[in-house]
Design a protein around this motif. Sequence first.
Motif, PDB file in Angstrom:
ATOM      1  N   PRO A   1     -54.438   4.276 -38.630  1.00  0.00           N
ATOM      2  CA  PRO A   1     -54.594   4.595 -37.205  1.00  0.00           C
ATOM      3  C   PRO A   1     -53.501   5.481 -36.643  1.00  0.00           C
ATOM      4  O   PRO A   1     -53.687   6.059 -35.563  1.00  0.00           O
ATOM      5  CB  PRO A   1     -54.592   3.208 -36.538  1.00  0.00           C
ATOM      6  CG  PRO A   1     -53.924   2.297 -37.513  1.00  0.00           C
ATOM      7  CD  PRO A   1     -54.293   2.827 -38.864  1.00  0.00           C
TER       8      PRO A   1
ATOM      9  N   ASN B   1     -54.424   8.970 -35.346  1.00  0.00           N
ATOM     10  CA  ASN B   1     -54.962   9.262 -34.017  1.00  0.00           C
ATOM     11  C   ASN B   1     -54.021  10.154 -33.223  1.00  0.00           C
ATOM     12  O   ASN B   1     -54.471  10.983 -32.414  1.00  0.00           O
ATOM     13  CB  ASN B   1     -55.195   7.954 -33.252  1.00  0.00           C
ATOM     14  CG  ASN B   1     -56.448   7.220 -33.684  1.00  0.00           C
ATOM     15  OD1 ASN B   1     -57.562   7.642 -33.376  1.00  0.00           O
ATOM     16  ND2 ASN B   1     -56.280   6.113 -34.402  1.00  0.00           N
TER      17      ASN B   1
ATOM     18  N   SER C   1     -62.876   0.239 -33.620  1.00  0.00           N
ATOM     19  CA  SER C   1     -62.065   0.113 -32.397  1.00  0.00           C
ATOM     20  C   SER C   1     -60.702   0.784 -32.557  1.00  0.00           C
ATOM     21  O   SER C   1     -60.005   1.017 -31.570  1.00  0.00           O
ATOM     22  CB  SER C   1     -61.883  -1.360 -32.024  1.00  0.00           C
ATOM     23  OG  SER C   1     -61.044  -2.033 -32.948  1.00  0.00           O
ATOM     24  N   LYS C   2     -60.333   1.104 -33.783  1.00  0.00           N
ATOM     25  CA  LYS C   2     -59.058   1.780 -34.032  1.00  0.00           C
ATOM     26  C   LYS C   2     -59.152   3.298 -33.894  1.00  0.00           C
ATOM     27  O   LYS C   2     -58.148   3.993 -34.021  1.00  0.00           O
ATOM     28  CB  LYS C   2     -58.535   1.410 -35.420  1.00  0.00           C
ATOM     29  CG  LYS C   2     -58.122  -0.052 -35.555  1.00  0.00           C
ATOM     30  CD  LYS C   2     -57.492  -0.320 -36.912  1.00  0.00           C
ATOM     31  CE  LYS C   2     -57.023  -1.756 -37.041  1.00  0.00           C
ATOM     32  NZ  LYS C   2     -56.366  -2.006 -38.352  1.00  0.00           N
TER      33      LYS C   2
ATOM     34  N   THR D   1     -58.982   5.818 -31.686  1.00  0.00           N
ATOM     35  CA  THR D   1     -58.582   5.984 -30.283  1.00  0.00           C
ATOM     36  C   THR D   1     -58.453   7.437 -29.851  1.00  0.00           C
ATOM     37  O   THR D   1     -58.279   7.712 -28.663  1.00  0.00           O
ATOM     38  CB  THR D   1     -57.250   5.260 -30.029  1.00  0.00           C
ATOM     39  OG1 THR D   1     -56.253   5.783 -30.916  1.00  0.00           O
ATOM     40  CG2 THR D   1     -57.400   3.764 -30.253  1.00  0.00           C
TER      41      THR D   1
ATOM     42  N   PRO E   1     -63.962   3.366 -28.824  1.00  0.00           N
ATOM     43  CA  PRO E   1     -63.257   3.023 -27.583  1.00  0.00           C
ATOM     44  C   PRO E   1     -62.911   4.216 -26.707  1.00  0.00           C
ATOM     45  O   PRO E   1     -62.614   4.037 -25.522  1.00  0.00           O
ATOM     46  CB  PRO E   1     -61.978   2.347 -28.096  1.00  0.00           C
ATOM     47  CG  PRO E   1     -61.745   2.956 -29.435  1.00  0.00           C
ATOM     48  CD  PRO E   1     -63.109   3.185 -30.016  1.00  0.00           C
ATOM     49  N   ASN E   2     -62.952   5.424 -27.268  1.00  0.00           N
ATOM     50  CA  ASN E   2     -62.560   6.593 -26.484  1.00  0.00           C
ATOM     51  C   ASN E   2     -63.595   7.704 -26.627  1.00  0.00           C
ATOM     52  O   ASN E   2     -63.275   8.820 -27.022  1.00  0.00           O
ATOM     53  CB  ASN E   2     -61.176   7.090 -26.907  1.00  0.00           C
ATOM     54  CG  ASN E   2     -60.566   8.064 -25.903  1.00  0.00           C
ATOM     55  OD1 ASN E   2     -61.128   8.303 -24.827  1.00  0.00           O
ATOM     56  ND2 ASN E   2     -59.428   8.634 -26.250  1.00  0.00           N
TER      57      ASN E   2
END
Length: 416
Positions: free
Chosen positions: A202, A205, A347-348, A350, A377-378
């Motif tokens: 992650p 990101n 969900s990671k 982002t 999530p984004n």
Amino acid sequence: MKTATAWVVFLGIAGVLSAPPANVVDEVMSRLRAKYVSSDIGKSDHWGANMTTPELIAAFGYPVETHHLTTEDGYILEMHRIPHGLSGPSENRPVAFLEHCLLCSSADYIMNVPEKALAYKLADAGYDVWLSNMRGNTYSRNHVELDPEDISFWQFSWDELAYYDVPASIDYVLSMTGADDVYYAGWSMGTTVFWAMMSERPEYNQKVRAMAAMAPVAFMSNAEGPIMSLAPYSDNLDLILSLLGVGEFLPSTDLLDYFVETYCDMEAVSADVCYNFLFLLAGPDPDEIPKEFLPIILAHTPAGTSVHTVNHYGQLVMSDVFGKYDYGLIGNLNHYGQSTPPLYNLSKVTAPVGLFWGSTDWLADPTDVARLADSLPNLALNHKVDKEQFNHLDFGWGIHADEYVYRHILDFFANY
């Protein structure tokens, strides 16, 4: 350098589909022929079939560079760079990183004239464009120790592409350019490896300013076409091929190259069969794939990969989840310490994501794309292509992909 296509083995089953309108891209092809009729590149209609990605880029007058990097696990990858557009270099150019689809290569982002192909459009819009080639394709068939003639070279799925190849490529680009981050554009598997990379690593990101996902693939429960018929047998086929010592999927052969150039030529009576086979794989759309350009496309794609990589998608179809490669009970215990493959954690992801999808895409079905959208999530943009029929292959090869997709990607990137 040509990459053969074994797809032609299946062409006979596609002839029942309707033929596309004739002469859809006469203007495009006439411009190509006019540009090169007096050049040393060649006077045949299919001059591009015998050229590498850097040669094709240079032929249109763009600057091009070839770079090599080595992953943590020893695979040597080749990248192609268009440092600037035809207007010349400029200061502080943002970096665009383009990741290819399954069985594809850097060539698939330049399969059109510069006004229409994504790589050229980004370069002319002021981006420093980097074209990736993940392990096992035409340009990335080397390793510090392993030989591609040995099955051990091919013991990878897109899990390894996501964990090793994409991060190593991004890090290399950032080190060469001095940039802090990249604009990431992925097509099909180029999106799959992005989701998996961000789940496992992650921290990347922070190295992606925005991500444009064309024909995004994570969940495949609603996929259509031959993949649905073959998916239940994919694990068995993988096992049989492994026992036979076969790890590579769709290797290049001169015979298949000859078959494509001879029987997929627009003047051949069998041309419609070649053309319609693409619809059988990717979904209907009679308007977008340039029939006259088809032999050039098929000379570069498929570009090869591992059997495991293809089988991994069959597993997605059957499992209804977005997870790591399934090695079977014993293999999973050895690889993961558990009986089933771990799931990727969306969900990671982002970094800001824009989804670009078509209504008749059989491999990135709208229902599956909606499920992916709900998991991110984004999600900054969820763009349905404004055309009644737009399939999986149109995102890279479509005659009007610049109008329906690429201009929206440029606008999306401009917001970040």
